[in-house]
Design a protein around this motif. Structure first.
Motif, PDB file in Angstrom:
ATOM      1  N   ASP A  67       4.011 -22.358  28.638  1.00  0.00           N
ATOM      2  CA  ASP A  67       3.006 -23.050  29.685  1.00  0.00           C
ATOM      3  C   ASP A  67       1.879 -23.448  28.983  1.00  0.00           C
ATOM      4  OD1 ASP A  67       4.555 -21.896  31.436  1.00  0.00           O
ATOM      5  OD2 ASP A  67       3.443 -20.250  31.136  1.00  0.00           O
ATOM      6  N   ASP A  68       1.635 -24.909  28.951  1.00  0.00           N
ATOM      7  CA  ASP A  68      -0.065 -26.143  28.657  1.00  0.00           C
ATOM      8  C   ASP A  68      -1.099 -24.737  29.211  1.00  0.00           C
ATOM      9  OD1 ASP A  68      -1.246 -27.537  27.218  1.00  0.00           O
ATOM     10  OD2 ASP A  68      -0.322 -29.106  28.039  1.00  0.00           O
ATOM     11  N   VAL A  69      -1.775 -23.966  27.409  1.00  0.00           N
ATOM     12  CA  VAL A  69      -2.620 -23.765  27.227  1.00  0.00           C
ATOM     13  C   VAL A  69      -4.162 -24.643  27.177  1.00  0.00           C
ATOM     14  CG1 VAL A  69      -1.265 -21.683  26.448  1.00  0.00           C
ATOM     15  CG2 VAL A  69      -2.664 -23.544  24.933  1.00  0.00           C
ATOM     16  N   ASP A  70      -3.928 -26.011  27.993  1.00  0.00           N
ATOM     17  CA  ASP A  70      -5.104 -27.017  27.642  1.00  0.00           C
ATOM     18  C   ASP A  70      -4.735 -27.371  28.893  1.00  0.00           C
ATOM     19  OD1 ASP A  70      -5.351 -27.053  24.587  1.00  0.00           O
ATOM     20  OD2 ASP A  70      -3.368 -28.904  24.321  1.00  0.00           O
ATOM     21  N   VAL A  71      -3.853 -26.729  29.943  1.00  0.00           N
ATOM     22  CA  VAL A  71      -4.647 -27.529  31.509  1.00  0.00           C
ATOM     23  C   VAL A  71      -5.383 -25.773  31.596  1.00  0.00           C
ATOM     24  CG1 VAL A  71      -2.904 -28.446  31.943  1.00  0.00           C
ATOM     25  CG2 VAL A  71      -2.602 -25.853  32.629  1.00  0.00           C
ATOM     26  N   ILE A  72      -5.397 -24.835  30.802  1.00  0.00           N
ATOM     27  CA  ILE A  72      -6.399 -23.828  31.701  1.00  0.00           C
ATOM     28  C   ILE A  72      -7.698 -24.410  32.030  1.00  0.00           C
ATOM     29  CG2 ILE A  72      -7.567 -21.720  30.931  1.00  0.00           C
ATOM     30  CD1 ILE A  72      -5.643 -21.047  29.772  1.00  0.00           C
ATOM     31  N   GLU A  73      -8.682 -24.681  30.824  1.00  0.00           N
ATOM     32  CA  GLU A  73      -9.567 -25.612  31.473  1.00  0.00           C
ATOM     33  C   GLU A  73      -9.559 -26.717  32.881  1.00  0.00           C
ATOM     34  OE1 GLU A  73     -11.313 -28.262  28.329  1.00  0.00           O
ATOM     35  OE2 GLU A  73     -13.071 -28.912  29.400  1.00  0.00           O
ATOM     36  N   GLU A  74      -8.341 -27.354  33.487  1.00  0.00           N
ATOM     37  CA  GLU A  74      -8.641 -28.074  34.648  1.00  0.00           C
ATOM     38  C   GLU A  74      -8.857 -27.036  35.811  1.00  0.00           C
ATOM     39  OE1 GLU A  74      -5.616 -31.308  35.859  1.00  0.00           O
ATOM     40  OE2 GLU A  74      -5.066 -30.524  34.186  1.00  0.00           O
ATOM     41  N   MET A  75      -7.731 -25.618  34.895  1.00  0.00           N
ATOM     42  CA  MET A  75      -7.839 -24.424  35.954  1.00  0.00           C
ATOM     43  C   MET A  75      -8.822 -24.331  36.450  1.00  0.00           C
ATOM     44  SD  MET A  75      -4.660 -22.489  35.501  1.00  0.00           S
ATOM     45  CE  MET A  75      -2.643 -22.587  35.662  1.00  0.00           C
ATOM     46  N   ARG A  77       4.870 -27.226  36.346  1.00  0.00           N
ATOM     47  CA  ARG A  77       5.513 -28.044  36.151  1.00  0.00           C
ATOM     48  C   ARG A  77       5.801 -28.591  36.104  1.00  0.00           C
ATOM     49  NH1 ARG A  77       8.959 -22.830  34.561  1.00  0.00           N
ATOM     50  NH2 ARG A  77       9.207 -22.609  36.746  1.00  0.00           N
ATOM     51  N   ARG A  78       5.235 -30.235  35.482  1.00  0.00           N
ATOM     52  CA  ARG A  78       6.281 -31.783  36.352  1.00  0.00           C
ATOM     53  C   ARG A  78       7.383 -31.668  35.930  1.00  0.00           C
ATOM     54  NH1 ARG A  78       2.458 -34.398  32.892  1.00  0.00           N
ATOM     55  NH2 ARG A  78       0.810 -33.727  34.341  1.00  0.00           N
ATOM     56  N   GLU A  79       7.812 -31.787  35.071  1.00  0.00           N
ATOM     57  CA  GLU A  79       9.626 -31.830  34.726  1.00  0.00           C
ATOM     58  C   GLU A  79      10.288 -31.254  33.982  1.00  0.00           C
ATOM     59  OE1 GLU A  79      10.575 -35.399  32.884  1.00  0.00           O
ATOM     60  OE2 GLU A  79       8.787 -36.015  31.874  1.00  0.00           O
ATOM     61  N   ARG A  80      11.236 -30.631  33.277  1.00  0.00           N
ATOM     62  CA  ARG A  80      12.350 -29.397  32.973  1.00  0.00           C
ATOM     63  C   ARG A  80      12.658 -30.361  31.634  1.00  0.00           C
ATOM     64  NH1 ARG A  80      12.757 -24.838  34.964  1.00  0.00           N
ATOM     65  NH2 ARG A  80      11.439 -24.547  37.051  1.00  0.00           N
ATOM     66  N   VAL A 128      -2.465 -28.124  39.468  1.00  0.00           N
ATOM     67  CA  VAL A 128      -2.674 -28.910  38.350  1.00  0.00           C
ATOM     68  C   VAL A 128      -0.972 -28.727  37.313  1.00  0.00           C
ATOM     69  CG1 VAL A 128      -4.541 -27.713  37.386  1.00  0.00           C
ATOM     70  CG2 VAL A 128      -3.320 -26.009  36.522  1.00  0.00           C
ATOM     71  N   TYR A 129      -0.783 -30.061  36.908  1.00  0.00           N
ATOM     72  CA  TYR A 129       0.899 -30.336  36.059  1.00  0.00           C
ATOM     73  C   TYR A 129       0.868 -30.417  35.173  1.00  0.00           C
ATOM     74  CZ  TYR A 129       0.730 -31.139  41.253  1.00  0.00           C
ATOM     75  OH  TYR A 129       0.845 -30.794  43.133  1.00  0.00           O
ATOM     76  N   TYR A 130       1.711 -30.318  34.164  1.00  0.00           N
ATOM     77  CA  TYR A 130       1.498 -29.813  33.102  1.00  0.00           C
ATOM     78  C   TYR A 130       3.635 -30.392  32.420  1.00  0.00           C
ATOM     79  CZ  TYR A 130       3.029 -25.450  33.431  1.00  0.00           C
ATOM     80  OH  TYR A 130       4.061 -23.681  33.791  1.00  0.00           O
ATOM     81  N   ASP A 131       3.866 -30.048  31.246  1.00  0.00           N
ATOM     82  CA  ASP A 131       4.591 -30.028  31.230  1.00  0.00           C
ATOM     83  C   ASP A 131       5.131 -29.048  30.082  1.00  0.00           C
ATOM     84  OD1 ASP A 131       5.325 -32.565  31.850  1.00  0.00           O
ATOM     85  OD2 ASP A 131       4.623 -33.544  29.581  1.00  0.00           O
TER      86      ASP A 131
END
Ligand code: UDP
Ligand code: MG
Length: 327
Positions: free
Chosen positions: A107-115, A130-133, A200-203
Motif C-alpha cells: 500500500d502506498d505510504v504516501d497517501v497517509i498524508e492525504e488520509m 486500490r485504483r487498479e490491480r 483516498v486512491y492509490y496504486d
C-alpha cells in the motif's frame, strides 16, 4: 496536535520489517515537519506469533528509535484480522488517530498524508482504495473481484477494492472496540460504525520482499468468514428455494393429474412423483424456517451495538465521548 499511531500487523516479515520501519518513519518525520501530527506519533508493530526473527527486529528498531517505533508481541499466531484488532485497541489508548497498513509496503505510504488531511477535515474513517490491480496476477485479480461481487450479492456492505489500509479516528476505534464478535471481518464492520467516511486512491505495488502470507486457502476462508459473519441471506435463500419447489410441485400436480386422466402413465407414478416434489419442497421449507430462528440467534449472540450516538443536544451536562476537537 493529534498523535498518530501507524498499526502494522507482521507475520514472518523479517525480510521487510526494516524497510517498512524506514519508510513509515519517513512518513512520520515528514508529517511532523509539516505540523500535521504530534512529534511523539509512532509506529506500532504487532508481531503475530512470527516464527522468524521479526520480533527481534522490532526490538532492535524500538531500541534505536524509542519514540517512533513501538511493538506489541502476541503470544501466538492469531491471524491478520485479530492481530490488527489487537494493534488498534492497544493504540486506541495511546493515540488520537490510527492508520493501519500491511508490513509489505504494497500500500502506498504516501497517501497517509492525504488520509490525515481528510481526518483534519472531519472524517472519522478514511479508506485506502486500490485504483487498479496491475501488479496482481490475473488469478488474484479475478478472484478478488468475484469476492467483492459475491459479498455485495449476499448483502454485506464493503468498500470495493479496499483492504485493511485505513485511517480511523480514536472515537471510531472506540466504537469498533464495542463489537465483541469473534468472527472478525473488519472490512465489513467499518461501515456499521457510522460517522463521516471518505476514501483516498492509490496504486497497489508489489510486495517489497518476502512472500504473501495469504495463500488461496486463507483467502477462501476470509471470503467465507466475511459472508457467514455478516449475512443470513444464505438461510433465506434456502427458504426461498423451498417455497419455489412447493410451487413447482403444484404445477407437477396439475401435470400428473392430467397424465393420469389421459391414461399415459405407469401405475403408481402419479403418487410417487407428487410425493417427491412436495416432500422435497416441504423439507427445504422446514429447514429454511428453522434457519430463520438460527439466523436470529446468531445476530443476537453477536451483541453488536445497535446504534452509535454521535452528538446529543441538551441543557443537561452529559460526559462527552473522547471526541474530536471541532475541525
Ligand atoms: N499477517 C498477519 N498474520 C497472519 C498473516 C498475515 O499478521 O497470520 C500480516 C502480514 O504480515 C501482512 C498482512 O497481514 O502485514 C497482509 O498479509 P500479506 O501481505 O501476506 O497478504 P496479501 O497482500 O498477499 O493478500
Ligand atoms: Mg500484501
Amino acid at each position: 496536535m493529534d498523535r498518530l499511531a501507524i498499526v502494522v500487523p507482521c507475520y514472518n516479515e523479517e525480510e521487510v520489517l526494516k524497510l517498512a520501519s524506514e519508510a513509515l518513519r519517513g512518513v512520520l518525520e515528514d508529517l511532523v515537519r509539516k505540523e500535521k501530527i504530534a512529534p511523539d506519533s509512532f509506529i506500532l508493530f504487532v508481531n503475530d506469533g512470527s516464527r522468524d526473527r521479526t520480533w527481534e527486529l522490532i526490538e532492535e528498531e524500538h531500541a534505536a528509535y524509542p519514540v517512533q517505533v513501538s511493538g506489541v508481541k502476541l503470544a501466538g499466531n492469531v491471524g491478520h484480522q485479530f492481530a490488527l484488532t489487537a494493534g488498534l485497541i492497544t493504540a486506541m489508548e495511546m493515540s488520537d488517530v490510527t492508520v493501519s497498513i500491511d508490513a509489505d509496503l504494497q500500500d502506498d505510504v504516501d497517501v497517509i498524508e492525504e488520509m490525515i488531511d481528510k481526518f483534519h477535515a472531519g472524517k472519522d474513517i478514511v479508506y485506502g482504495v486500490r485504483r487498479e490491480r496491475r501488479t496482481d496476477t490475473f488469478f488474484k485479480r479475478t478472484s478478488a473481484q468475484a469476492f467483492y461481487k459475491l459479498m455485495g450479492l449476499m448483502g454485506v456492505k464493503t468498500v470495493y477494492n479496499h483492504a485493511d489500509f485505513r485511517l480511523m479516528s480514536r472515537r471510531a476505534v472506540e466504537e469498533f472496540s464495542k463489537y465483541k464478535e469473534t468472527n472478525l471481518f473488519l472490512r465489513g464492520m467499518m461501515p456499521l460504525i457510522g460517522y463521516q467516511t471518505d476514501s483516498v486512491y492509490y496504486d497497489r505495488k508489489e510486495r517489497a520482499a518476502g512472500e504473501s502470507k495469504y495463500p488461496l486457502k486463507k483467502m477462501l476462508a476470509l471470503a467465507f468468514n466475511g459472508i457467514s459473519s455478516f449475512s443470513v441471506k444464505p438461510i433465506s435463500m434456502i427458504l426461498g428455494i423451498g417455497l419455489l419447489i412447493i410451487l413447482v410441485s403444484l404445477l407437477a400436480l396439475a401435470y400428473a393429474l392430467f397424465s393420469y386422466f389421459t391414461g399415459h402413465v405407469v401405475q403408481g407414478w402419479t403418487s410417487l412423483i407428487l410425493s417427491i416434489w412436495f416432500l422435497g419442497g416441504l423439507q427445504l421449507l422446514a429447514i429454511g424456517m428453522v434457519g430463520q430462528y438460527i439466523g436470529k440467534i446468531y445476530i443476537e449472540v453477536k451483541q453488536r451495538p445497535r446504534y452509535n450516538i454521535e452528538k446529543v443536544l441538551s441543557s443537561i451536562e452529559i460526559p462527552e465521548k473522547s471526541g474530536r476537537e471541532a475541525p
